[in-house]
Design an enzyme around this catalytic site. Structure first.
Site, PDB file in Angstrom:
ATOM      1  N   HIS A 146      30.404   0.844  23.947  1.00  0.00           N
ATOM      2  CA  HIS A 146      29.821   2.282  24.287  1.00  0.00           C
ATOM      3  C   HIS A 146      30.952   2.951  24.182  1.00  0.00           C
ATOM      4  CE1 HIS A 146      27.936   5.126  26.642  1.00  0.00           C
ATOM      5  NE2 HIS A 146      28.861   5.478  27.416  1.00  0.00           N
ATOM      6  N   GLY A 161      35.571   5.947  27.969  1.00  0.00           N
ATOM      7  CA  GLY A 161      35.996   6.410  29.219  1.00  0.00           C
ATOM      8  C   GLY A 161      34.902   6.153  30.352  1.00  0.00           C
ATOM      9  N   SER A 163      32.075   7.050  33.139  1.00  0.00           N
ATOM     10  CA  SER A 163      30.811   7.825  33.061  1.00  0.00           C
ATOM     11  C   SER A 163      31.014   9.245  33.513  1.00  0.00           C
ATOM     12  CB  SER A 163      29.818   7.070  33.842  1.00  0.00           C
ATOM     13  OG  SER A 163      28.542   7.798  33.551  1.00  0.00           O
ATOM     14  N   GLY A 164      30.254  10.283  32.900  1.00  0.00           N
ATOM     15  CA  GLY A 164      30.286  11.422  33.324  1.00  0.00           C
ATOM     16  C   GLY A 164      31.565  12.443  33.052  1.00  0.00           C
ATOM     17  N   LEU A 165      32.319  12.244  32.223  1.00  0.00           N
ATOM     18  CA  LEU A 165      33.513  12.743  31.961  1.00  0.00           C
ATOM     19  C   LEU A 165      33.297  13.602  30.926  1.00  0.00           C
ATOM     20  CD1 LEU A 165      36.455  10.349  32.459  1.00  0.00           C
ATOM     21  CD2 LEU A 165      35.771  12.314  34.157  1.00  0.00           C
ATOM     22  N   GLY A 166      32.097  13.480  29.936  1.00  0.00           N
ATOM     23  CA  GLY A 166      32.046  14.471  28.797  1.00  0.00           C
ATOM     24  C   GLY A 166      32.312  14.051  27.434  1.00  0.00           C
ATOM     25  N   LYS A 167      32.134  12.587  27.187  1.00  0.00           N
ATOM     26  CA  LYS A 167      32.449  12.099  26.097  1.00  0.00           C
ATOM     27  C   LYS A 167      31.673  12.969  24.890  1.00  0.00           C
ATOM     28  CE  LYS A 167      31.621   7.977  27.441  1.00  0.00           C
ATOM     29  NZ  LYS A 167      31.725   8.165  28.893  1.00  0.00           N
ATOM     30  N   ASP A 185      27.525   6.936  21.645  1.00  0.00           N
ATOM     31  CA  ASP A 185      26.870   5.892  22.548  1.00  0.00           C
ATOM     32  C   ASP A 185      26.849   4.433  22.293  1.00  0.00           C
ATOM     33  OD1 ASP A 185      25.558   5.412  24.953  1.00  0.00           O
ATOM     34  OD2 ASP A 185      23.713   5.037  23.973  1.00  0.00           O
ATOM     35  N   GLU A 210      23.874  12.740  21.846  1.00  0.00           N
ATOM     36  CA  GLU A 210      23.233  13.098  22.956  1.00  0.00           C
ATOM     37  C   GLU A 210      24.024  14.130  23.903  1.00  0.00           C
ATOM     38  OE1 GLU A 210      21.098  11.332  26.910  1.00  0.00           O
ATOM     39  OE2 GLU A 210      21.821  10.114  25.851  1.00  0.00           O
ATOM     40  N   ARG A 252      52.938   6.790  33.515  1.00  0.00           N
ATOM     41  CA  ARG A 252      53.205   8.195  32.882  1.00  0.00           C
ATOM     42  C   ARG A 252      53.576   8.295  31.423  1.00  0.00           C
ATOM     43  NH1 ARG A 252      56.252  13.680  35.204  1.00  0.00           N
ATOM     44  NH2 ARG A 252      55.573  15.089  33.415  1.00  0.00           N
TER      45      ARG A 252
END
EC number: 2.7.11.-
Length: 315
Positions: A146, A161, A163-167, A185, A210, A252
């Site tokens: 995905h 990444g 979900s919801g992070l704007g890939k 997707d 999408e 880091r």
């Protein structure tokens, strides 16, 4: 038949135009296919094609000028014995190359044992190269991941990444900056050799991206032909995370380049924190440029360590 199995008829049709071959014997064995044990034991599809002078069981055999001479320039008894040897090793297909004519014993054997035989005027070496490349991809290990797969600055980059992070939105911005979309997707990945992963888009989703709130976008229709790619080799995974995930799971400044295993191949990985106000597209392109340097043997982190050590020695 398994989804990635291949019959003699499918192989014949796939190269009927390019190799201009004819089906000269074994017409009743159109469903004959590569033995599954041979496919599983082969290191790659290249192991399923070979010359007749070194016969492996279940391998497609190519007979060029020298191979036909080996069969024919001998006594009739020797010829029959050598042809019979081919039968015992059960090749899925025989290919006559170099415009050779099959000896009668070979034609008879193919009809009796129901072994398909194709004939072409193309050079034997060329036939082997073409079929090895085709079978390597056809029988390659495969998986689906995905994410958004893109051509960024000439490098195949898979954006993954949480979900919801704007890939997809990131993918759209990168496309507007002149990069290309391979798949959104769902990305089909294939290991085409021991160190190479190739990715492409499922046919159902080709050219589509999408974006939440807008819906499906036809990238090819909106941005033009140069905004999409049919396939790319995967060289970098860019993983988007939230701040708390980065602090909890990642260093880091990692001492060694991060990698992720994909079908047994280690792929370089960059982790980028997503917060309001950051230009993620610029960061992704910077990660790609840095990866290009790493692949050329330039390690910025190691150079910094060496510079720091020299400064300490001076003091």
């Amino acid at each position: 038949m398994r989804p990635n199995a291949i019959s003699a008829d499918l192989l014949f049709q796939a190269f009927r135009a390019s190799l201009r071959w004819e089906w000269v014997a074994g017409l009743g064995a159109s469903e004959r296919r590569f033995d599954e044990m041979a496919v599983r034991s082969a290191r790659s599809g290249a192991d399923l094609v070979g010359y007749l002078n070194y016969i492996h069981p279940y391998r497609l055999q190519v007979l060029g000028e020298r191979e036909i001479a080996y069969l024919c320039k001998s006594t009739s008894l020797d010829c029959q014995r050598r042809v019979a040897r081919i039968v015992t090793l059960q090749p899925p297909v025989l290919v006559l190359a170099d415009g050779q004519v099959a000896p009668p014993e070979l034609l008879s054997m193919c009809e009796e044992a129901q072994i398909p035989m194709f004939s072409t005027d193309e050079a034997a070496a060329f036939v082997i190269d073409v079929l090895r490349a085709y079978l390597s991809k056809h029988f390659a290990d495969r998986t689906t991941m995905h994410g958004v797969f893109m051509d960024i600055l000439g490098m195949g980059v898979l954006i993954t990444g949480e979900s919801g992070l704007g890939k997809s939105e990131l993918g759209l911005e990168l496309i507007s900056r002149g990069n290309g979309l391979v798949a959104d997707d769902a990305v089909d990945l294939y290991r085409i050799n021991q160190a190479t992963i190739e990715g492409k888009c499922p046919e159902l989703l080709q050219n589509l991206l999408e974006v939440r709130g807008i819906g499906l976008l036809d990238i090819r229709a909106i941005f033009g032909e140069t905004a999409v790619r049919r396939k790319m080799r995967l060289k970098l995974i860019v993983h988007l995370v939230r701040k708390e995930t980065l602090e909890r799971e990642y260093e880091r400044m990692p001492y060694e380049p991060l990698t992720q295993d994909v079908l047994g191949v280690p792929v370089l990985k960059a982790v980028i924190q997503v917060v309001a106000g950051r230009n993620i597209a610029v960061l992704v392109e910077a990660a790609v440029r840095n990866t290009i340097l790493q692949l050329r043997g330039i390690d910025t982190y190691q150079e910094f360590i060496d510079r720091h050590r020299r400064a300490m020695e001076k003091e």
